[in-house]
Design an enzyme around this catalytic site. Structure first.
Site, PDB file in Angstrom:
ATOM      1  N   HIS A  25       0.871  -1.184   0.000  1.00 45.30           N
ATOM      2  CA  HIS A  25       0.000   0.000   0.000  1.00 45.30           C
ATOM      3  C   HIS A  25       0.910   1.236   0.000  1.00 45.30           C
ATOM      4  O   HIS A  25       2.025   1.191   0.532  1.00 45.30           O
ATOM      5  CB  HIS A  25      -0.824  -0.065   1.294  1.00 45.30           C
ATOM      6  N   ASP A  61       3.139  -4.706   7.979  1.00 45.16           N
ATOM      7  CA  ASP A  61       1.923  -3.914   7.829  1.00 45.16           C
ATOM      8  C   ASP A  61       0.742  -4.882   7.968  1.00 45.16           C
ATOM      9  O   ASP A  61       0.456  -5.657   7.048  1.00 45.16           O
ATOM     10  CB  ASP A  61       1.937  -3.225   6.455  1.00 45.16           C
ATOM     11  N   GLN A 115      -4.428  -5.191   6.853  1.00 47.15           N
ATOM     12  CA  GLN A 115      -5.430  -6.089   6.269  1.00 47.15           C
ATOM     13  C   GLN A 115      -5.431  -7.459   6.951  1.00 47.15           C
ATOM     14  O   GLN A 115      -6.234  -8.309   6.599  1.00 47.15           O
ATOM     15  CB  GLN A 115      -5.168  -6.260   4.763  1.00 47.15           C
ATOM     16  N   LYS A 172     -10.338  -0.709  10.596  1.00 49.84           N
ATOM     17  CA  LYS A 172     -10.527  -1.889   9.734  1.00 49.84           C
ATOM     18  C   LYS A 172     -10.863  -3.126  10.564  1.00 49.84           C
ATOM     19  O   LYS A 172     -11.062  -4.208  10.024  1.00 49.84           O
ATOM     20  CB  LYS A 172      -9.254  -2.149   8.922  1.00 49.84           C
ATOM     21  N   CYS A 215      -4.754   2.686  -3.554  1.00 51.68           N
ATOM     22  CA  CYS A 215      -3.477   3.109  -2.934  1.00 51.68           C
ATOM     23  C   CYS A 215      -2.386   2.077  -3.183  1.00 51.68           C
ATOM     24  O   CYS A 215      -1.546   1.833  -2.295  1.00 51.68           O
ATOM     25  CB  CYS A 215      -3.629   3.359  -1.441  1.00 51.68           C
TER      26      CYS A 215
END
Ligand code: PLP
Length: 550
Positions: free
Chosen positions: A266, A343, A346, A369, A508
Site C-alpha cells: 500500500h 503492515d 489487512q 478496519k 493506494c
C-alpha cells in the site's frame, strides 16, 4: 565510572578502557563488519563459543574504543537470548553515560547495540529454524459467539439507501463497520468518564486513564505482545509507519543502506520509506510478485544482503488478498541482521496476528478496519527497538522532565505519544477486540472465504471479467476484478445504483496496478457479517452489467 567526579575524568577513563580491548584483526575491518550510524569508524565481529556469542570490536577514535570495550564486556559470553534480554540501557544509566557522551555519539552507541542484537537474533534464527522458537503459551479465548448471530449487532447493515435499495456493504477492506458495543463504549466514555489522561489526579482522570490502559493491555494480549509497553497508540497504520521511518529510520539508516519493499505494498508502506531514502541516501529495493499473485520468495531471498536494514512488508495484500508467509520472511531477514516491519492493516480484521510467532520487530494496524473507531491505530514495537528509538514528535506526555536547557524523554510507550491522545477512540478499541475474540479468527476467515469463493465463481465465468488473486487457501475475502470493455468507475457506479458498495481505483497500490497492467480495478471485499444473499445480489448485478455491454 559514576565515582569519577568530572566529565574529563570519565572521558580519560573511557580512553584507558579502550586500550584494554583485545587487538582487532585488520583483515576484519571490512564494510560488512562496520557498524553504520557511528560518527567514527567502528568494526564488530562475533564468534560462537559453546552456544554463547563472543564479540570483538574496535574503533579509530580512542574514546569510542572505550564505549566499544563496555559493549564487548557486557555482551560477550552470553547466549543469544541473554543478549536480547540484557538490560543495556540500565547499564548506560548506571555509568551515567548521558552526562558526557554527545547525542551523536549516543546514536552511534545505539547503532552498535543494534548490531549486537541483530547478530544475536540472526544466530537464534539459525539455531531455531522456522516455527521452533518457543514463544509463550499463547492461547486465544474460546469463541462465544456464532457468525449467524452477529448481523443485528451492526445497525448500519439494515440501512436502506435513498434510492430505496437495501445497503450491501462490500467495501470492508477500506473500512469495516462497527458493532453497537463499540459505539456504546465510546458514548459511555464521553457521557460518564471523560477526562484527559496521564495528567490530573482526580477521579474522572483516573477512570479514563484506566480505561485507556486496559484497552492497551487488551491489544497487547490480542496480538501476543510481551508487554503493553510495546503498544504505542497512533492515529492509524499510516502514522505508525511514518513514526518508524522517522524515529528508527533517521537514527539508524545511512547512505547506501537498503530498504526492502514488495510490489504489493500500500502507498502507506511505500512513501514514508521513499521519504526516508531521500533524507538519508538509503536505497529502496523491490521484491516482485509472481504471475500467480504470490510474493516471489526466491527474489526476496536474493534481494537480502548485508546492507539490508529493514524489510517493510504487508501481511495481507489489500488488492490481491494474498497472505504472505511472514514468519519465513522474518527468519530470512533476521539472518542478515535486518529489522522487519509488518503492515498488518489487512491482517488484523481477521484476528489472527501473533507478533511473537511472527517474530515481527514492528507491526502496525488501524482500528477502523477491525470494527474499531477511526483516528486510532497501533504501532507494536519490540521493546529493545522502541527503547533505542528517540522520540519523533515533541510535546506534552512524551517527556520525563523539561528545563530551559533541554528535555529528557519518557519511557516507552509514552515517548511516542506526544500531546493529548485520541482517548475515546483508544477506549473503543477494546470492545472491538472483544468482539473479534468472541467470534474467533478461524470462523471469521472461514466465512469470508465462503462468501468470496461464491462471488468469485459467480463472476469469473462471465465474459470479459478478469479476477486477480491467488487460490482461496492463500487469501482473505478480497475479490479484485475488471470487466473488459467497461470502465471500472462505471462498474462501481452501476453496482452502487443497486445499493452495492465496492471500492474502485488503484486502492493506494499504484505500483501493484502497474505490475498487473491496470490503471484501476474494482474490489469487492467481504467480511464475516456479509451474507450469501448479498453475494447473490452482487452476482446478479454483475450479470446485468456484463450483459448490457454485449
Ligand atoms: N496498509 C494497508 C495494507 C492498507 O490496506 C491500508 C488501508 O487501506 C493502509 C496501510 C493504510 O491504513 P490507514 O489509512 O488506516 O492509515
Amino acid at each position: 565510572m559514576a565515582d569519577l567526579e568530572t566529565a574529563e575524568e570519565r572521558v580519560g577513563y573511557l580512553i584507558e578502557l579502550g586500550d584494554t580491548l583485545a587487538p582487532f584483526d585488520d583483515a576484519a575491518k571490512t564494510e560488512v563488519n562496520r557498524v553504520l550510524g557511528c560518527q567514527s569508524m567502528v568494526w564488530l565481529t562475533s564468534s560462537n563459543f559453546h552456544e554463547q556469542l563472543v564479540f570483538s570490536a574496535t574503533s579509530d577514535a580512542p574514546m569510542v574504543k572505550g564505549l566499544v570495550a563496555i559493549l564487548v564486556g557486557a555482551f560477550s559470553y552470553k547466549s543469544p537470548q541473554q543478549i536480547i534480554d540484557f538490560p543495556i540501557l540500565e547499564l548506560f544509566d548506571d555509568l551515567q553515560l548521558k552526562t558526557f557522551v554527545s547525542p551523536l555519539r549516543s546514536n552511534g552507541l545505539f547503532s552498535m547495540v543494534q548490531k549486537v542484537i541483530s547478530i544475536a537474533q540472526a544466530t537464534q534464527a539459525v539455531e531455531h529454524p522456522s516455527g521452533e522458537i518457543q514463544t509463550n503459551d499463547f492461547v486465544r479465548p474460546v469463541p462465544t459467539k456464532s457468525i449467524a448471530a452477529c448481523r443485528s449487532d451492526f445497525p448500519i447493515l439494515s440501512r436502506v439507501l435513498p434510492n430505496g435499495k437495501p445497503l450491501i456493504y462490500l467495501d470492508n477492506a477500506a473500512t469495516s463497520q462497527r458493532p453497537a458495543s463499540v459505539m456504546k463504549a465510546m458514548d459511555e466514555a464521553y457521557e460518564q468518564h471523560f477526562s484527559n489522561v496521564h495528567r490530573s489526579g482526580h477521579a474522572l482522570a483516573a477512570e479514563t486513564t484506566t480505561a485507556m490502559e486496559e484497552s492497551r493491555q487488551s491489544i497487547a494480549d490480542f496480538i501476543n505482545a510481551a508487554s503493553k509497553d510495546e503498544i504505542v497508540f497512533t492515529s492509524g497504520t499510516t502514522a505508525s509507519i511514518n513514526l518508524v521511518a522517522r524515529a528508527w529510520g533517521d537514527a539508524f539508516l545511512q547512505a547506501g543502506d537498503e530498504i526492502l519493499l514488495t510490489e504489493m505494498e500500500h502507498h502507506s508502506n511505500i512513501v514514508p520509506w521513499q521519504q526516508l531514502a531521500s533524507r538519508t541516501g538509503a536505497v529502496i529495493r523491490w521484491v516482485p510478485i509472481t504471475d500467480d499473485f504470490h510474493l516471489d520468495l526466491v527474489a526476496f531471498e536474493n534481494a537480502l544482503g548485508p546492507r539490508t536494514k529493514i524489510v517493510a512488508i504487508t501481511a495481507v495484500s489489500n488488492v490481491l488478498g494474498t497472505i504472505n508467509p511472514i514468519r519465513k520472511i522474518t527468519d530470512l531477514a533476521h539472518h542478515v541482521g535486518a529489522v522487519v516491519l509488518v503492515d498488518a492493516a489487512q491482517a488484523i480484521p481477521h484476528g489472527d496476528v501473533n507478533v511473537q510467532a511472527m517474530d515481527a520487530d514492528f507491526l502496525v494496524f488501524s482500528g477502523h478496519k477491525m470494527l474499531g473507531p477511526t483516528g486510532i491505530g497501533v504501532l507494536y514495537g519490540n521493546r529493545k527497538l522502541l527503547e533505542l528509538m528517540p522520540a519523533f514528535l515533541g510535546g506534552g506526555n512524551m517527556i520525563q522532565s523539561v528545563t530551559t536547557e533541554g528535555f529528557t524523554q519518557a519511557g516507552i510507550p509514552h515517548r511516542f505519544e506526544a500531546g493529548t491522545a485520541a482517548i475515546v477512540e483508544s477506549i473503543g478499541l477494546k470492545p472491538a477486540v472483544d468482539y473479534l475474540l468472541a467470534l474467533g479468527p478461524e470462523a471469521i476467515l472461514q466465512q469470508e472465504r465462503l462468501l468470496c469463493d461464491r462471488a468469485m465463481h459467480g463472476i469469473s465465468a462471465m465474459p470479459g471479467v478478469r479476477t486477480f488473486g491467488p487460490g482461496l487457501n492463500d487469501k482473505t475475502g478480497v475479490l479484485t476484478f475488471v470487466v473488459d470493455g467497461v470502465d471500472s468507475q462505471q462498474v462501481a457506479h452501476l453496482l452502487d445504483n443497486q445499493g452495492i458498495a465496492i471500492r474502485v481505483g488503484h486502492h493506494c497500490a499504484m505500483p501493484l496496478h502497474h505490475r498487473l497492467g491496470l490503471g484501476a480495478s474494482c474490489r469487492a471485499s467481504f467480511y464475516f457479517y456479509n451474507t450469501i444473499e448479498e453475494v447473490d445480489h452482487f452476482i446478479s448485478a454483475m450479470h446485468s452489467i456484463v450483459r448490457s455491454k454485449a
